[in-house]
Design a protein around this motif. Sequence first.
Motif, PDB file in Angstrom:
ATOM      1  N   LEU A   1       0.829  -1.213   0.000  1.00 37.08           N
ATOM      2  CA  LEU A   1       0.000   0.000   0.000  1.00 37.08           C
ATOM      3  C   LEU A   1       0.862   1.261   0.000  1.00 37.08           C
ATOM      4  O   LEU A   1       0.556   2.231  -0.695  1.00 37.08           O
ATOM      5  N   GLU A   2       1.920   1.240   0.777  1.00 37.27           N
ATOM      6  CA  GLU A   2       2.782   2.426   0.850  1.00 37.27           C
ATOM      7  C   GLU A   2       3.485   2.668  -0.491  1.00 37.27           C
ATOM      8  O   GLU A   2       3.650   3.811  -0.905  1.00 37.27           O
ATOM      9  N   SER A   3       3.896   1.595  -1.150  1.00 38.85           N
ATOM     10  CA  SER A   3       4.539   1.762  -2.464  1.00 38.85           C
ATOM     11  C   SER A   3       3.538   2.316  -3.470  1.00 38.85           C
ATOM     12  O   SER A   3       3.841   3.208  -4.256  1.00 38.85           O
TER      13      SER A   3
ATOM     14  N   LYS B   1       0.946   4.104  -2.859  1.00 35.51           N
ATOM     15  CA  LYS B   1       0.655   5.510  -2.552  1.00 35.51           C
ATOM     16  C   LYS B   1       1.688   6.449  -3.172  1.00 35.51           C
ATOM     17  O   LYS B   1       1.400   7.611  -3.441  1.00 35.51           O
ATOM     18  N   ALA B   2       2.893   5.920  -3.336  1.00 36.47           N
ATOM     19  CA  ALA B   2       3.939   6.752  -3.936  1.00 36.47           C
ATOM     20  C   ALA B   2       3.894   6.680  -5.462  1.00 36.47           C
ATOM     21  O   ALA B   2       4.721   7.285  -6.136  1.00 36.47           O
ATOM     22  N   GLY B   3       2.971   5.882  -5.988  1.00 35.93           N
ATOM     23  CA  GLY B   3       2.802   5.844  -7.438  1.00 35.93           C
ATOM     24  C   GLY B   3       3.450   4.662  -8.127  1.00 35.93           C
ATOM     25  O   GLY B   3       3.726   4.720  -9.323  1.00 35.93           O
ATOM     26  N   TYR B   4       3.712   3.606  -7.402  1.00 34.24           N
ATOM     27  CA  TYR B   4       4.372   2.437  -7.985  1.00 34.24           C
ATOM     28  C   TYR B   4       3.406   1.253  -8.050  1.00 34.24           C
ATOM     29  O   TYR B   4       2.477   1.140  -7.248  1.00 34.24           O
TER      30      TYR B   4
ATOM     31  N   THR C   1       7.216   0.170   5.551  1.00 31.39           N
ATOM     32  CA  THR C   1       7.246   1.448   4.843  1.00 31.39           C
ATOM     33  C   THR C   1       8.684   1.821   4.480  1.00 31.39           C
ATOM     34  O   THR C   1       8.964   2.287   3.373  1.00 31.39           O
TER      35      THR C   1
ATOM     36  N   ALA D   1       9.818  -0.243   1.655  1.00 30.83           N
ATOM     37  CA  ALA D   1       9.204   0.250   0.417  1.00 30.83           C
ATOM     38  C   ALA D   1       9.988   1.451  -0.113  1.00 30.83           C
ATOM     39  O   ALA D   1      10.211   1.590  -1.317  1.00 30.83           O
ATOM     40  N   MET D   2      10.425   2.315   0.822  1.00 31.91           N
ATOM     41  CA  MET D   2      11.254   3.455   0.402  1.00 31.91           C
ATOM     42  C   MET D   2      12.505   2.963  -0.322  1.00 31.91           C
ATOM     43  O   MET D   2      12.868   3.458  -1.395  1.00 31.91           O
TER      44      MET D   2
ATOM     45  N   ILE E   1      11.725   1.466  -3.736  1.00 31.30           N
ATOM     46  CA  ILE E   1      11.445   2.521  -4.718  1.00 31.30           C
ATOM     47  C   ILE E   1      12.743   3.187  -5.155  1.00 31.30           C
ATOM     48  O   ILE E   1      12.987   3.427  -6.346  1.00 31.30           O
ATOM     49  N   GLN E   2      13.595   3.434  -4.175  1.00 31.65           N
ATOM     50  CA  GLN E   2      14.889   4.047  -4.474  1.00 31.65           C
ATOM     51  C   GLN E   2      15.716   3.141  -5.395  1.00 31.65           C
ATOM     52  O   GLN E   2      16.342   3.618  -6.347  1.00 31.65           O
TER      53      GLN E   2
END
Lengths: 742, 300, 428, 209
Positions: free
Chosen positions: A157-159, A161-164, A501, A504-505, A508-509
């Motif tokens: 969900l957190e990913s 939310k960041a658009g992934y 979370t 997930a950061m 994404i990075q």
Amino acid sequence: MAEVIKTGTYICKGCDLGHRLDTDQLENIATGEGGAVLAKQHDFLCSQVGVEMIREDIDKGEINRLVIAACSRRAKTEAFRFDDIAMTRVNLREGVIWIRPETDEAKETTQEMANDYVRMGCTEVKFMHTPDPSHEQTLNKHILVVGGGYTGMTSALESSKAGYLVTIVEKSDSLGGTAGKLHKKVPTHSPYRDPEDTGVTELTALIAADPNITVHLQSKITNTEGAPGRFTVSISAESGNTINETFGSIIQASGFTAYDANQLTEFAYTDNADVITQLELEALAKEASGGAIKRPSDGKEVERVIFVQCAGQRSQKEGHLSYCSGFCCNTSIKQAMYFKDSNPDIYTNVIYTDLRTPGAGGEDFYRSGQDKGITFTKGTVNTIANNNGNLSVNYKDIILDEDSTLDVDLVVLATGMIANSGVNIDAVKEDEDADSTEVAVPVESILNLQYRQGPDMPQLVNGFVDSHFICFPYETRRTGIYAAGPVRRPMDTKQAADDATGAAMKAIQAVENAGKGRAAHPRSGDLSFPSFRKEGCTQCKRCTVECPFGAINEDEKGYPQYNESRCRRCGTCMGACPVRVISFENYSIDTVGQQIKAVEIPEESEEKPRILVLACENDAYPALDMAALNRVEYSPYVRVVPVRCLGSMNTIFITDALNSGYDGVVMMGCKKGVDYQCHFVKGSEMAHYRLSKVADTLQTLNLEEERVAVHEVAITDIKRAPQLIDDMAKTIEEIGLSPFKF
Amino acid sequence: MATKEYSFYPGCSSQKGASSSNYLISVETLCEELDIKLNTIPDWNCCSASIGYSGGGELPRLALSARNIALSEQHHGGQDIVATCAACWLATREAAERLDENADLMAETNEALKEVGLKLEKNETKIRHMTEVLIEDFGYDELGKHVKKPLEGMKIAGYVGCQTNRPFGIAGESFENPKYLDKLVETLGAEPVEKYDKKVSCCGGALAFSEPDKSQALVKDIIEAAYDGGAEMIVTPCPVCQMNVEVYQDQINATYGTKFKMPVVYYSTLMSVAYGRNAKESALDGQIIKAKKLEEIAAK
Amino acid sequence: MSDVVATNQTILVVGGGISGMTAALEAAETGKQVILIEKRPFIGGRVTQLYKYFPKLCHPTCGMEINQRRAKANTNLTILTLAEVSDISGTEGDYTATIKMQPRYVNDNCTACGACNEAVETEFDNDFNYNMDKRKGAYLPYNNAYPQQFVLDSRIIGTDDADKAKAACKYDAIDLDMQEETLEIKAGAVIWATGWQPFDAAKIQPYGYDRIDNVITSVEFERMMDPFGPTGGKILRPSDGKEAKDIAFIQCAGSRDRNYLRHCSRICCMASLKQSTYVREKYADEGKASIYYIDIRAIDRFEDFYQKVQDDDNVTFIKSKVANIVEDKKTGNPVLNGVNTEGYHRYSNPHELVVLAVGMEPSVDKDIFPVEIVLNNNGFIEADNKNGGIFAAGCASDALDVNRAVQNATASALRAVQVVNRVARAED
Amino acid sequence: MSDLNTQLVEKYRNNFLQEVKDNVEEGDWVKMCMQCGVCSGSCPMGPYWDHPPQEIFMMIRANKREEVLSSNSMWMCTSCYNCIARCPRELPITHIMHGLAHYAKRLGLAPKNQPTIKFSQLFWDNLMKKGRVNELKLGLSLYFMNGFAEGVKKAWKMKDIGLGMTLTRRLNPLEILGGHGVKDQTGFQNMIKKAQELEAARIESSVKK
């Protein structure tokens, strides 16, 4: 197309350099032996004017190699940033004048030091190129989450939310994992008084409604290959269907398995239905749904219940877990509240040795438990026995210092968490070596990585997935794959939500950096990557074995296959390669080896030894810089070469140095082992391993072993690092200069 | 400054012919100097201190204090209750707080009060110790202005003891190292004992009668530490402390072979002397161990 | 400085300790524009003042060096030191922060050559070393300080020392006319990483920190171990400068206590276990540590560390909250009084030095917090939707050890990234 | 009394903690103790306690009713409030000790011949007579509490102090004839009686609950 090398050397006269050193001599060396097309001196090179002067020369095409002879590479880094040219820094300030006394006596050797460093810089830069990504990079904004429990769902969900985009692969038939089996969870919000709804239903609904998230239930990962930006993953469903998809990065949220309480014979778990684990109590509480909780044996409503903390944990007994699972104290308080909230007259006693409810919420929750009438007893439970259908709990009350017995209806064992880390790849390796008599329990792989070094993430302590633990908890040894939740370390849902979370950061990075060909931590943003000369390769596999990150695979013929975005640019492969065919554009056998050779070796009669120091740029080199800042003096005969990691030290550097007349070599790397401080995990360890074989070389050369020393040096060894250098100087004084002076 | 009025709870030991009657005398002198009017609560009763619990349960003991507070409410509405005795202050203030927190106890207490025709109506009266009044309503500067005969050259140990200190204490002071007596001593021109270790140690006053040996062992340490700190006198705000530390010195000397002869005075005595009042008004004649230095100053 | 460019796609990180740095770097390395502000003249926060980390016993400077290098290399990240937020207005995706910057009196020309330091004379208490020693009015806060630039103590401005410093600098790096500056920057999301402060030990009156010389705090003990610290890396008694070899550690000094901090500060048990190894590191068999505790809270692999310390015969564990400390006036030894509750044993133990394992007080000042934010009873920022685009990181959110702070800060970075990504999508 | 005790034992079998919560002054707080021991270490009479407060709290939880109520420990309390001031959990320990002592006395379980019990009772009886304490009578009754012969001995030992107090007018021998008191003595005694009745009723009703 042969490139014409046009080196520009810029010598700073500021910070007393001009006063302490003969900079004209340095300039001559640069343009002479250094082969620089131009050399300029400046009173204040890091000033805007100085920097602009360099910029202009670059822009005009006057130079295509840049040597800045001023302070340490760690100082004025922002001022001297020229990303579009191969450059090096010659450390005249921290490396020379700050570590030498300002005396007439010292003047000559100090100047010689500076001269050599200029030679070294000018030589190094000749072999450097501006790094350029390999163009292997791919941007793939799709993240794979392995495991659909609380952690996995949160990560997804957190990913999103960041658009992934996210795909969750869950082996069971529903999302929720262990959290889904809970009646309630430990409170995560002020005032931390009562158990909270687990939130699993809400998370599940959010995932169902999220167009960015795809869920595969009853599915497993049967194959993972590739690298960040291009992981190809086979997802196989129980039905037999397998699909292949590519992902940018992976979050492993494979959770934990509850400790098998059958091993706790003293607690009669196997024989008595009314001795249960915390997880089993959750099921009973769920069933009771706020009403009276009934004991399993005969359905009688529980009136007296005991919680046994640390059951099979924090214990050195065989089969027990040595560690503390952390969540269980709060869980027992929560579970005792299940009873107290339904009927305050129910007797609940938590028997503990250390009650562990840390943090802001923890102590409030403990107090709330006491307020609700839960009894807490500091003690250790010895045995649990059947007593006419009830249970007798025999325990030692540590406060009253006496053995005691309590009769209850139900006993709840606070057993621990065992990480679902998959295959322990190191244990597999050890098994290959030793003839272990232990029957290995077959463990199913979680990721099925097609990596040379094994199918799952390396483990570190207590079976949890490896991480750098303190400063960089997410840095695993498999780039682009991030562990989250109890697979990483024991944790409760609150921490797992944070951890999910954070992972997930990082995922994404990893996706974003892989898309640009930039290295991941700790050389974040580095665009260089290793390449090898195939014609020279002997397929010895040292590079694939030694790479701490499992970045290198082998093709059918046994040649290494680099995976740029898996690579962390430490150079361990370069150090490992016995035929020296591996290099980076801006860091190679040549950039190091040639500058070693560029040092002028004085005649034996001059009685000026030369000592080579290979210093890890992350710790030992800064330690020497700080020594300089404090004006700690050390031998003028030393020439320090920073290396990305001592793991990148190729033994050729040592033999070359000794062959060309150096009298001693000192290597400084980081601490190895379980509590490693090496930023590349295994680099330092590998260097030590390689050096164990250098002794033979020394023998062949008929040189004393003492001429080569390797030390674990921490960044705080500000006094010790110079001392180690002086120790070598002293050793050489004792055993005499090298016979290899030409 | 206008006259300040308070509802005064003198307590049993302050009564004429009782163990701290000298305390009351010096307090009255002090009040004259500072223009304080103490309006004694009519027909007040004993608070039962903190020793009545064997015979008296919680509710009877609360009723004792409630009666006093109710009388004060009735007769001196709006005035703060001021006690000079630490135990009186503590028991009364604690009772007020307990009743405030517990409605059941309040209801039962009021039922008992009916027997004397009283009711605790608001229970909002502030209950204060005399030292609080001095420090908060006057302040050291103001108290210093009244000094006529500074107690120069004297070194005095400020023995705070227990009940004026814990659990309420004087605002802004710590439980372990309250400095108000030291500041007061300084204000009066004398020198306080720094690092007086036993400043807040218990003298065992409550058990002075039933466990004299144990209590006197505590008193011995208190006096010894004062001597160690160079003190020639101890000052205290509590009648139990004053009596307990002063009167058993001969027995302590007999038991421990010490040679204590340490005067123990009330702050009010110190202040009265410093304010220029005579020995009698300062109740120096109430000292069993004579405070000679103070007598000299008072006689000047 | 006023050329800081920020938009509502910028992430503002307040606090440059390990949490703030982590959050800032993780976001910046993901390609986001980040502004990190720090009130001290250097970044790194409290971990820079620690000797070692538990449980690996490694040095904080090691990870800090990497983080500094990441910061130097990243053009997405702007760092402002000596800066504090004085106001924030706006809403998620569109904040405006007012930032007050104190003058450093030294500009970017500074080469850290140290000439100004040599030129000045007046000394001031060294707050980096918890005032255990002095530093001059022109100083580099510590060896690995970043930015690697000297600072002039504002107290020397207007004195001879200021002129001497200026005269000594060959690079025109000293600007005595620098003034406090105020700038307004835009931000889409804010990460609040203001960390913690050691609980004021003087408030724990029974332990006499303010009265007994040889009672010190755990954070001071850390500074003593630094070879470049106030005691040159020696464990010295403040009373007489003698080496202390028999050291008591008092747990929950200010924590788990309604009189002080109601919460458990989480780190202190491990900190004392770690510090007991310092005693052994310094004195081998002569070193003795006694740990007075209520519950030893050593979770997960920390437990292994606890076991290791327990196995050390020179380390004693006493299950007791120490009642009080008095000073033995002859020896200067603090004497600890209390009861070992495991079976009721009364003790009165002299030690050469007492280390109070002081608790963590969140540095979130509710009264001056510029926007409405949800705090819990312990003063930490709660995770709450009402906070909009403001996210706590590290010890602003809970009492956390370093690895949990970093974990939490990494999570907060994503929460902020989510906001600015949303803004970016809306603007596309 | 002992009848009440039997009923209470019956009613609270196995749950002394509950009994303390229901019937002892501030007894509800006992559950909040976290066994840190700061109270035990802070007590000036510490060395004389068989069981210090924190241990008593643990004994209550461990259901050691007899041992607790017959203990002389609570009677060692000097009401110095160190324990309260330092308790990290806000327990009003002094009051709980007084409450336990009173409860033990009420049930007839308190140790016999414990001097503080006697003194405390004498103090209460003294104040009950007139509403104020008569120090002389209290003193004398104290000396004679263990019989005439011992009383004479004690009084002799204390005579110097008595003389000193008298000479400084801090002890008035005439008090023996009457002394201070509240005006409405009957009302006062009725009030206390009422309070005692209410309290006794509360305990009795707890048995029936």
